[in-house]
Design a protein around this motif. Structure first.
Motif, PDB file in Angstrom:
ATOM      1  N   PHE A  24     -10.662  75.929  77.088  1.00 25.83           N
ATOM      2  CA  PHE A  24     -11.435  76.768  76.176  1.00 25.83           C
ATOM      3  C   PHE A  24     -11.755  75.997  74.895  1.00 25.83           C
ATOM      4  O   PHE A  24     -10.982  75.142  74.450  1.00 25.83           O
ATOM      5  N   ASP A  25     -12.891  76.334  74.314  1.00 23.16           N
ATOM      6  CA  ASP A  25     -13.374  75.674  73.118  1.00 23.16           C
ATOM      7  C   ASP A  25     -12.462  75.982  71.921  1.00 23.16           C
ATOM      8  O   ASP A  25     -12.184  77.148  71.628  1.00 23.16           O
ATOM      9  N   THR A  26     -12.008  74.931  71.248  1.00 20.87           N
ATOM     10  CA  THR A  26     -11.048  75.100  70.157  1.00 20.87           C
ATOM     11  C   THR A  26     -11.637  75.880  68.990  1.00 20.87           C
ATOM     12  O   THR A  26     -10.999  76.784  68.436  1.00 20.87           O
ATOM     13  N   ARG A  27     -12.866  75.565  68.588  1.00 23.22           N
ATOM     14  CA  ARG A  27     -13.459  76.256  67.452  1.00 23.22           C
ATOM     15  C   ARG A  27     -13.672  77.741  67.748  1.00 23.22           C
ATOM     16  O   ARG A  27     -13.458  78.597  66.878  1.00 23.22           O
ATOM     17  N   ALA A  28     -14.102  78.042  68.967  1.00 23.25           N
ATOM     18  CA  ALA A  28     -14.275  79.449  69.328  1.00 23.25           C
ATOM     19  C   ALA A  28     -12.930  80.174  69.336  1.00 23.25           C
ATOM     20  O   ALA A  28     -12.825  81.329  68.907  1.00 23.25           O
ATOM     21  N   ASP A  82     -10.352  79.478  67.488  1.00 23.71           N
ATOM     22  CA  ASP A  82      -9.972  79.719  66.095  1.00 23.71           C
ATOM     23  C   ASP A  82     -10.689  80.930  65.519  1.00 23.71           C
ATOM     24  O   ASP A  82     -10.197  81.586  64.595  1.00 23.71           O
ATOM     25  N   LYS A  83     -11.860  81.247  66.065  1.00 29.49           N
ATOM     26  CA  LYS A  83     -12.643  82.388  65.578  1.00 29.49           C
ATOM     27  C   LYS A  83     -12.403  83.656  66.399  1.00 29.49           C
ATOM     28  O   LYS A  83     -13.056  84.674  66.178  1.00 29.49           O
ATOM     29  N   GLY A  84     -11.474  83.583  67.381  1.00 29.74           N
ATOM     30  CA  GLY A  84     -11.098  84.785  68.107  1.00 29.74           C
ATOM     31  C   GLY A  84     -11.845  85.016  69.400  1.00 29.74           C
ATOM     32  O   GLY A  84     -11.930  86.167  69.857  1.00 29.74           O
ATOM     33  N   HIS A 138      -5.681  84.164  62.589  1.00 25.11           N
ATOM     34  CA  HIS A 138      -4.472  84.012  63.385  1.00 25.11           C
ATOM     35  C   HIS A 138      -3.580  82.963  62.724  1.00 25.11           C
ATOM     36  O   HIS A 138      -3.862  81.762  62.786  1.00 25.11           O
ATOM     37  N   LEU A 139      -2.496  83.418  62.084  1.00 20.22           N
ATOM     38  CA  LEU A 139      -1.618  82.508  61.353  1.00 20.22           C
ATOM     39  C   LEU A 139      -0.952  81.498  62.280  1.00 20.22           C
ATOM     40  O   LEU A 139      -0.701  80.360  61.879  1.00 20.22           O
ATOM     41  N   GLY A 140      -0.663  81.904  63.515  1.00 22.38           N
ATOM     42  CA  GLY A 140      -0.057  80.976  64.466  1.00 22.38           C
ATOM     43  C   GLY A 140      -0.965  79.795  64.744  1.00 22.38           C
ATOM     44  O   GLY A 140      -0.517  78.645  64.834  1.00 22.38           O
ATOM     45  N   ARG A 141      -2.284  80.043  64.876  1.00 24.32           N
ATOM     46  CA  ARG A 141      -3.216  78.952  65.124  1.00 24.32           C
ATOM     47  C   ARG A 141      -3.379  78.076  63.882  1.00 24.32           C
ATOM     48  O   ARG A 141      -3.567  76.859  63.975  1.00 24.32           O
ATOM     49  N   ARG A 147     -11.515  73.936  59.994  1.00 24.08           N
ATOM     50  CA  ARG A 147     -11.226  74.712  61.199  1.00 24.08           C
ATOM     51  C   ARG A 147     -11.383  76.207  60.987  1.00 24.08           C
ATOM     52  O   ARG A 147     -11.809  76.935  61.887  1.00 24.08           O
ATOM     53  N   PHE A 148     -11.008  76.715  59.795  1.00 26.54           N
ATOM     54  CA  PHE A 148     -10.955  78.159  59.598  1.00 26.54           C
ATOM     55  C   PHE A 148     -11.799  78.656  58.423  1.00 26.54           C
ATOM     56  O   PHE A 148     -11.824  79.844  58.156  1.00 26.54           O
TER      57      PHE A 148
END
Length: 552
Positions: free
Chosen positions: A335-339, A341-343, A449-452, A503-504
């Protein structure tokens, strides 16, 4: 089980492989359980809770069934250890359950007495069931009960690390076992085996109750044997011609690390039809690459790659909530990392691979926006909500927590769901997990998402540990507390801010670098975000560079 006692009285119900092998058939197990049950009916009232403190073995199985036969509620509990946090958990369960008595065996009775005395639980009667002279089991009276009556009280860990009880009804157990039996084709004579402890729901339901209620054989290995020699699990599957087994992902990883090519060549796992890889919040996530390595290493032993199947487990829904289809465990998409990060889960070859956990097991599963209650679209990350006959009615004596988690209604009016506390998304109809919902906050009007956030910083390779949380005095600021790796150099504060901006989209980040040893570890080796936040706010951390906190 009584049907199997009549139809297959001499068939093996349980095989226990400790230092020696012990077997017991359905009829003998039934009679042994009736002995204890007839005695329990003289010392307990229907519905009384009884703590079961046994090692894995036939005596534990006997007492568990005796409680079900006597209409008292068993509370499976691990044996006390010398670890302080473990003893406090045991005591917390005992007090919360308000147990009537404690059952164990003679080999562990002294240790149980010592624990009860040490923690001022001396009012609890402790009985070693293998040391009692019982009356005629014909004195047993089969209780009258409904499917909604409690069958057992299963404890799991709450969000703050405290033990939380889940009363499971007879109907809950039967529906969950029947779903597992259908998915894995459990039938009379099928051998199901493994090492998971019987005080844990994963072992209790998958390794014991499922085979017993389907007329098969439960083949049990002591968990401590697995810890010392993980490959003993594989030898058990070979020796006893086991067809169905299960374990969390770390069990497969331990085997992969320990087994040699020579050992693999001596195994025959060709009879293994279903090998479940179990995932649930609080356990390490399934690593698809590790599973591929595991399957490849054991291909010479006859293990079919199709035997590996994933499953999502939720204690509030008895245990098994979804099971992956045959042949899909090793086909985990990227899965795409940037997507992410955006949920959102969108295909991306350069991003993380997430195991697919299949479809619901005889129940309904939705992905829901945890802030609005609106069901999420395909691919959107939200909280997993489940409803169906597996789902318990609520937590034991936790009315407020039960109201927050159970009997939830979506924004579209669908009722009767339990909130899992786990984030996930569905892609092509299959479930993928994406972390714990407690890691998701609404920050500046959007989910974060704080975990990410924390994992993205750890990926820099410059920190031993880090924690992120909203600033107390500013709704626009995120605080990062990080412990640098001793070998790290350069401007770490700038590296953190650049990473989180890229990233965020976070523009206001306060970075606090702390000295080595400042991070308080939880009993399982993790980091408590809440505790780090409290220590930070109390100025109780030794800051390595105080100039980094100018924004706080």
């Amino acid at each position: 089980m009584l049907r199997h006692v009549e139809e297959r009285p001499q068939a093996d119900a349980v095989i226990f492989k400790g230092d020696d092998e012990t077997r017991i058939g359905y009829l003998d197990l039934h009679l042994a359980a009736k002995e204890v049950a007839s005695w329990l009916q003289t010392v307990c009232k229907p519905g009384d809770r009884v703590l079961l403190c046994y090692p894995t073995g036939i005596e534990c199985v006997r007492s568990l069934l005796a409680c079900l036969y006597a209409d008292v509620v068993p509370v499976p509990l691990s044996l006390p250890s010398h670890a302080d946090h473990h003893l406090s958990t045991q005591t917390g369960v005992a007090l919360d359950a308000d147990a009537h008595l404690v059952l164990t065996d003679t080999a562990h009775a002294d240790a149980i007495h010592a624990w009860l005395t040490h923690d001022d639980l001396g009012t609890y009667a402790c009985v070693a069931t293998d040391g009692v002279t019982y009356e005629d089991p014909s004195d047993w009276v089969e209780p009258l009960r409904s499917g909604d009556d409690p069958a057992l009280l299963h404890y799991t860990t709450g969000l703050a690390g405290e033990p939380v009880g889940i009363p499971l009804s007879h109907a809950n157990l039967l529906h969950n076992v029947e779903a597992l039996a259908e998915a894995c084709d459990l039938r009379p004579g099928t051998r199901t085996g493994g090492w998971m402890p019987l005080h844990h729901g994963l072992g209790l339901f998958a390794m014991l109750l499922a085979p017993l209620l389907s007329g098969g054989t439960a083949v049990l290995l002591p968990p401590e044997t697995f810890c010392v020699d993980p490959v003993a699990w594989l030898r058990l599957l070979d020796r006893y011609q086991v067809e169905v087994s299960a374990a969390p992902s770390f069990g497969y990883d331990q085997c992969l690390q320990e087994m040699t090519d020579e050992e693999c060549s001596t195994l025959d796992l060709s009879r293994l039809r279903h090998l479940l890889v179990l995932e649930m919040t609080g356990l390490p996530a399934i690593e698809p690459d590790m599973l591929c390595d595991f399957a490849g290493r054991l291909r010479p032993a006859g293990l079919s790659p199709d035997a590996l199947r994933t499953a999502y487990c939720l204690p509030e829904a008895t245990m098994i909530a979804s099971i992956g289809a045959v042949g899909q465990a090793l086909a985990a998409p990227g899965f795409d990392t940037r997507a992410l990060d955006k949920g959102f889960l969108l295909p991306g070859a350069d991003g993380p691979r997430l195991a697919g956990l299949g479809r619901p097991a005889e129940q309904e599963l939705l992905i829901v926006d945890p802030f609005t209650g609106v069901p999420a679209a395909e691919g959107a990350i939200g909280e997993i909500w489940v409803r169906g006959p597996h789902v318990a009615a609520g937590y034991w004596r936790r009315d407020r927590l039960s109201a927050e988690r159970f009997e939830q209604t979506t924004a579209t009016g669908e009722k009767g769901f339990v909130r899992s506390g786990t984030l996930g998304a569905t892609v092509d109809g299959r479930l993928h997990l994406a972390g714990a919902s407690r890691d998701l906050i609404l920050f500046q009007g959007r989910p974060l998402h704080l975990g990410r956030v924390e994992r993205s910083l750890l990926d820099l390779g410059a920190f031993e540990a880090c924690t992120a949380f909203p600033a107390l005095d500013s709704a626009e600021n995120i605080v990062v507390v990080a412990q640098p790796d001793g070998r790290a150099g350069g401007d770490l504060v700038r590296a953190v801010r650049d990473r989180l901006a890229l990233r965020f989209g976070l523009q206001q980040v306060s970075v606090v670098l702390v000295e080595p040893g400042e991070y308080p570890a939880t009993p399982d080796g993790g980091v408590s975000r809440q505790l780090v936040r409290e220590l930070f706010r109390a100025n109780a951390l030794n800051v390595l560079d105080s100039t980094v906190a100018e924004c706080c």
